[in-house]
Design a protein around this motif. Structure first.
Motif, PDB file in Angstrom:
ATOM      1  N   ASN A   1       0.848  -1.189   0.000  1.00 31.14           N
ATOM      2  CA  ASN A   1       0.000   0.000   0.000  1.00 31.14           C
ATOM      3  C   ASN A   1       0.884   1.240   0.000  1.00 31.14           C
ATOM      4  OD1 ASN A   1      -1.726   2.084   0.551  1.00 31.14           O
ATOM      5  ND2 ASN A   1      -2.950   0.922   2.014  1.00 31.14           N
ATOM      6  N   THR A   2       0.898   1.969  -1.106  1.00 36.64           N
ATOM      7  CA  THR A   2       1.791   3.115  -1.251  1.00 36.64           C
ATOM      8  C   THR A   2       1.517   4.196  -0.210  1.00 36.64           C
ATOM      9  OG1 THR A   2       1.610   2.656  -3.605  1.00 36.64           O
ATOM     10  CG2 THR A   2       2.822   4.628  -2.970  1.00 36.64           C
ATOM     11  N   GLY A   3       0.230   4.479   0.000  1.00 34.71           N
ATOM     12  CA  GLY A   3      -0.109   5.523   0.966  1.00 34.71           C
ATOM     13  C   GLY A   3       0.388   5.181   2.349  1.00 34.71           C
ATOM     14  N   PHE A   4       0.221   3.920   2.726  1.00 36.67           N
ATOM     15  CA  PHE A   4       0.691   3.437   4.028  1.00 36.67           C
ATOM     16  C   PHE A   4       2.213   3.548   4.113  1.00 36.67           C
ATOM     17  CE2 PHE A   4       0.871  -0.585   6.857  1.00 36.67           C
ATOM     18  CZ  PHE A   4       1.117   0.208   7.964  1.00 36.67           C
ATOM     19  N   ALA A   5       2.880   3.168   3.000  1.00 43.30           N
ATOM     20  CA  ALA A   5       4.347   3.237   2.973  1.00 43.30           C
ATOM     21  C   ALA A   5       4.815   4.674   3.178  1.00 43.30           C
ATOM     22  CB  ALA A   5       4.878   2.692   1.654  1.00 43.30           C
ATOM     23  N   ILE A   6       4.097   5.621   2.570  1.00 43.47           N
ATOM     24  CA  ILE A   6       4.472   7.038   2.741  1.00 43.47           C
ATOM     25  C   ILE A   6       4.333   7.435   4.217  1.00 43.47           C
ATOM     26  CG2 ILE A   6       3.779   9.397   2.179  1.00 43.47           C
ATOM     27  CD1 ILE A   6       3.021   8.294  -0.625  1.00 43.47           C
ATOM     28  N   TRP A   7       3.245   6.983   4.827  1.00 45.44           N
ATOM     29  CA  TRP A   7       3.053   7.258   6.253  1.00 45.44           C
ATOM     30  C   TRP A   7       4.215   6.696   7.080  1.00 45.44           C
ATOM     31  CZ3 TRP A   7       0.631  10.839   8.487  1.00 45.44           C
ATOM     32  CH2 TRP A   7      -0.637  11.233   8.103  1.00 45.44           C
TER      33      TRP A   7
ATOM     34  N   ALA B   1       0.508  -7.446  15.031  1.00 48.15           N
ATOM     35  CA  ALA B   1       1.933  -7.379  14.718  1.00 48.15           C
ATOM     36  C   ALA B   1       2.047  -6.671  13.383  1.00 48.15           C
ATOM     37  CB  ALA B   1       2.540  -8.763  14.648  1.00 48.15           C
ATOM     38  N   THR B   2       2.351  -5.396  13.437  1.00 44.52           N
ATOM     39  CA  THR B   2       2.336  -4.608  12.204  1.00 44.52           C
ATOM     40  C   THR B   2       3.469  -4.996  11.271  1.00 44.52           C
ATOM     41  OG1 THR B   2       2.278  -2.376  11.357  1.00 44.52           O
ATOM     42  CG2 THR B   2       3.641  -2.741  13.252  1.00 44.52           C
ATOM     43  N   THR B   3       4.484  -5.692  11.834  1.00 43.35           N
ATOM     44  CA  THR B   3       5.567  -6.179  10.976  1.00 43.35           C
ATOM     45  C   THR B   3       5.127  -7.382  10.149  1.00 43.35           C
ATOM     46  OG1 THR B   3       6.324  -7.165  13.020  1.00 43.35           O
ATOM     47  CG2 THR B   3       7.628  -5.356  12.151  1.00 43.35           C
ATOM     48  N   ALA B   4       3.899  -7.866  10.388  1.00 42.64           N
ATOM     49  CA  ALA B   4       3.365  -8.914   9.526  1.00 42.64           C
ATOM     50  C   ALA B   4       2.722  -8.301   8.285  1.00 42.64           C
ATOM     51  CB  ALA B   4       2.351  -9.755  10.286  1.00 42.64           C
TER      52      ALA B   4
ATOM     53  N   ALA C   1       8.878  -3.670   4.073  1.00 47.86           N
ATOM     54  CA  ALA C   1       9.517  -3.181   2.852  1.00 47.86           C
ATOM     55  C   ALA C   1      10.016  -1.755   3.054  1.00 47.86           C
ATOM     56  CB  ALA C   1       8.544  -3.247   1.688  1.00 47.86           C
ATOM     57  N   THR C   2       9.204  -0.938   3.724  1.00 48.92           N
ATOM     58  CA  THR C   2       9.624   0.442   3.952  1.00 48.92           C
ATOM     59  C   THR C   2      10.848   0.486   4.856  1.00 48.92           C
ATOM     60  OG1 THR C   2       7.286   0.966   3.847  1.00 48.92           O
ATOM     61  CG2 THR C   2       8.770   2.720   4.530  1.00 48.92           C
TER      62      THR C   2
ATOM     63  N   THR D   1      18.657  -7.350  -3.777  1.00 48.55           N
ATOM     64  CA  THR D   1      18.198  -8.577  -3.113  1.00 48.55           C
ATOM     65  C   THR D   1      18.421  -8.502  -1.611  1.00 48.55           C
ATOM     66  OG1 THR D   1      20.320  -9.595  -3.611  1.00 48.55           O
ATOM     67  CG2 THR D   1      18.483 -10.134  -5.052  1.00 48.55           C
ATOM     68  N   LYS D   2      19.444  -7.762  -1.204  1.00 49.43           N
ATOM     69  CA  LYS D   2      19.727  -7.662   0.236  1.00 49.43           C
ATOM     70  C   LYS D   2      18.544  -7.064   1.000  1.00 49.43           C
ATOM     71  CE  LYS D   2      24.681  -7.400  -0.321  1.00 49.43           C
ATOM     72  NZ  LYS D   2      25.695  -6.383  -0.619  1.00 49.43           N
ATOM     73  N   PRO D   3      18.102  -5.835   0.644  1.00 48.69           N
ATOM     74  CA  PRO D   3      16.930  -5.305   1.370  1.00 48.69           C
ATOM     75  C   PRO D   3      15.680  -6.128   1.139  1.00 48.69           C
ATOM     76  CG  PRO D   3      17.540  -3.864  -0.434  1.00 48.69           C
ATOM     77  CD  PRO D   3      18.645  -4.858  -0.292  1.00 48.69           C
ATOM     78  N   PHE D   4      15.572  -6.750  -0.039  1.00 48.80           N
ATOM     79  CA  PHE D   4      14.403  -7.587  -0.311  1.00 48.80           C
ATOM     80  C   PHE D   4      14.353  -8.749   0.688  1.00 48.80           C
ATOM     81  CE2 PHE D   4      12.303 -11.102  -2.546  1.00 48.80           C
ATOM     82  CZ  PHE D   4      11.089 -10.496  -2.820  1.00 48.80           C
ATOM     83  N   ALA D   5      15.487  -9.395   0.870  1.00 48.86           N
ATOM     84  CA  ALA D   5      15.560 -10.497   1.827  1.00 48.86           C
ATOM     85  C   ALA D   5      15.224 -10.002   3.236  1.00 48.86           C
ATOM     86  CB  ALA D   5      16.960 -11.101   1.819  1.00 48.86           C
TER      87      ALA D   5
END
Lengths: 167, 351
Positions: free
Chosen positions: A11-17, B197-200, B206-207, B252-256
């Motif tokens: 979700n792009t919007g979430f990622a921006i947040w 668990a927001t990391t799920a 990814a961010t 691939t590093k950050p992807f992993a």
């Protein structure tokens, strides 16, 4: 199927947040929170390190002082022994000198006394001879009752006594 | 005494089991699936509070350059401008236009904020203590400060100092510590009964991985780029193969990093929901008696999984931080070109 995609969706919007939140979060952490802690920990580590080093130096110093003290004590002991020995030697010398002097004095007194005795003996002998001569003359005059030549008689008696003393 | 405790524990366990069983019986009358596993792990437009009450969160989104702000999804629908989409959080404008950028406050975002705010709060509290001199000139006092210091010193000495060469590690302590604490809290919130668990969520991991990626590349040394594009000491023709591989390796590093954290946290959550869901499924298939009697086993298994999850929560945060440090360390390292001389020496021997 659609809900499985829902799990994997981005979700792009979430990622921006999240990005904005993380940026703000990291800014506050980096500006107001973490540096103080890092600095405090570094200060403490430095302090502990310095204290340890200072303690080591102090210990070495104390050891040096204690070594110096021991050395000084040993030296003082040696000095004291030396002084004692010297004093003993001095005393010994003084004593022997005094004894010698005393011996000398005693010898001198003895010699003087001997000499005096000898003189007195000689004098007494001389006096005794005179006395004996006179006594002999008196007794002879009494015995023979005759006035003999004083001078002639005296010589006679003297010779007699001389012979006497020679015997 | 211990027997009385055991009896109480078993009674509580029974009561806890009975409640979902009766709930399952209620749900079974509806036509929906007995238990919605995926629904437990996807993002929502509400925050579940203690006791299962829902707090609906504001919706902010953009449709074709037009920004909309509503107090919650229902109020957006009530205006008549939008209709609910068939799947998930989606809203569709009445004229059929879809949302181009959805910046709504969601339950996952709330838990990201909780994690960040809690980390910030704890760290600020600790830094105030250190600034006052407790821990700076004296020893740290109290369990909380000692515990904090254990984590902080661990991140600084065993992760940052260990994997990032030289004095450069000092620059990254803030990031590594922040990310470790924040991810730990985000993971641990998943253990709360109504927590998430927001990391799920792949978006979050990814961010986070992207942040690590950008920090890595911004601080990369000249040598790093040289080894990506030039390969000193390797035959120039080899670049045709090696350069694409290296460039791929950058990503691939950050992807992993992202997928590892995401998959671990998601699988834990799904496992727990599934194992507990077996109670509902058994009740649905074999009747309440079987559901009830087998539930002792499922609840025990869930308890074990919870312990495992608590461990994994910290472990995954540690792994994310560790790998971030390793990637940063690899990028900032300066090589002094010992490769060339080594390769030259090797060729000499062969000739």
């Amino acid at each position: 199927m659609a809900s499985v995609v829902g799990i994997l969706s981005f979700n792009t919007g979430f990622a921006i947040w999240v990005l904005i939140s993380m940026a703000v979060f990291l800014f506050f952490m980096g500006k107001y929170a973490v540096p103080h802690i890092v600095k405090a920990l570094e200060d403490r580590e430095k302090q502990i390190k310095d204290s340890l080093e200072a303690a080591e130096v102090a210990l070495a110093k104390a050891e040096q002082i204690s070594k110096d003290n021991k050395k000084a004590m040993k030296e003082a002991e040696v000095q004291a022994q030396k002084i004692r020995k010297e004093a003993l030697e001095d005393a010994e010398a003084l004593r022997s000198k005094k004894v010698e002097n005393a011996k000398k004095d005693a010898g001198k007194i003895l010699a003087d006394a001997k000499q005096t005795i000898e003189q007195e003996k000689k004098k007494a002998l001389t006096e005794l001879r005179g006395e004996v001569a006179e006594l002999a003359i008196k007794s002879a005059s009494l015995i023979i009752d005759a006035e003999l030549d004083q001078k002639k008689n005296k010589n006679l008696v003297d010779n007699f006594i001389k012979d006497l003393s020679k015997n | 005494m211990s027997q009385a405790l055991r009896l109480t524990a078993i009674t509580i366990l029974f009561l806890l089991v009975l409640n979902p069983v009766s709930l399952a019986a209620d749900n079974a009358q509806e036509d929906e699936p007995v238990i919605d596993v995926i629904g437990k792990v996807v993002d929502h437009d509400y925050l579940e509070l203690v006791g299962g009450a829902k707090l609906y969160l504001p919706r902010i989104f953009m449709v074709n350059g037009e920004w909309y702000l509503f107090a919650n999804t229902q109020s957006a629908v009530d205006t008549g401008e939008f209709e609910r989409a068939e799947e998930g959080l989606g809203l569709i404008r009445s004229d059929g236009e879809t949302i181009s950028l959805d910046m709504s406050i969601t339950s996952h975002l709330m838990y990201v904020w909780f994690g960040l705010i809690l980390t910030l709060f704890i760290t600020l509290w600790a830094s105030r203590k250190y600034k006052k001199g407790v821990g700076a000139t004296t020893e740290p006092k109290g369990i909380s400060q000692n515990l904090f210091e254990v984590f902080f010193v661990f991140i600084r000495d065993d992760i940052a100092k260990e994997y990032i060469p030289g004095d450069k590690h000092k620059k990254f302590v803030t990031y590594l510590f922040s990310v470790f604490m924040a991810i730990s809290f985000m993971n641990l919130f998943g253990l709360l009964p109504w927590g998430v668990a927001t990391t799920a969520d792949l978006t979050v991991t990814a961010t986070l991985a992207a942040i690590t990626f950008f920090i890595t590349q911004w601080n990369a040394s000249k040598d790093h780029w040289e080894h990506v594009f030039m390969f000193p000491g390797v035959h120039p023709a080899m670049r045709i193969i090696l350069t694409p591989v290296e460039i791929l390796g950058l990503f691939t590093k950050p992807f992993a990093l992202a997928v590892r954290l995401f998959a671990n946290m998601l699988s834990g959550k799904i496992m727990i929901v599934c194992v507990l869901g077996l109670i509902f499924i058994f009740t649905d298939i074999f009747g309440p008696a079987v559901g009830l009697s087998s539930s002792i086993f499922w609840v025990g298994l869930t308890a074990l999984l919870y312990i495992l999850k608590a461990f994994i929560a910290l472990l995954q945060a540690y792994i994310f931080t560790l790998l971030s440090a390793v990637f940063i360390g690899m990028a900032v390292e300066e090589h002094h070109h010992e490769h060339e001389s080594k390769v030259a020496a090797a060729t000499d021997v062969h000739v």
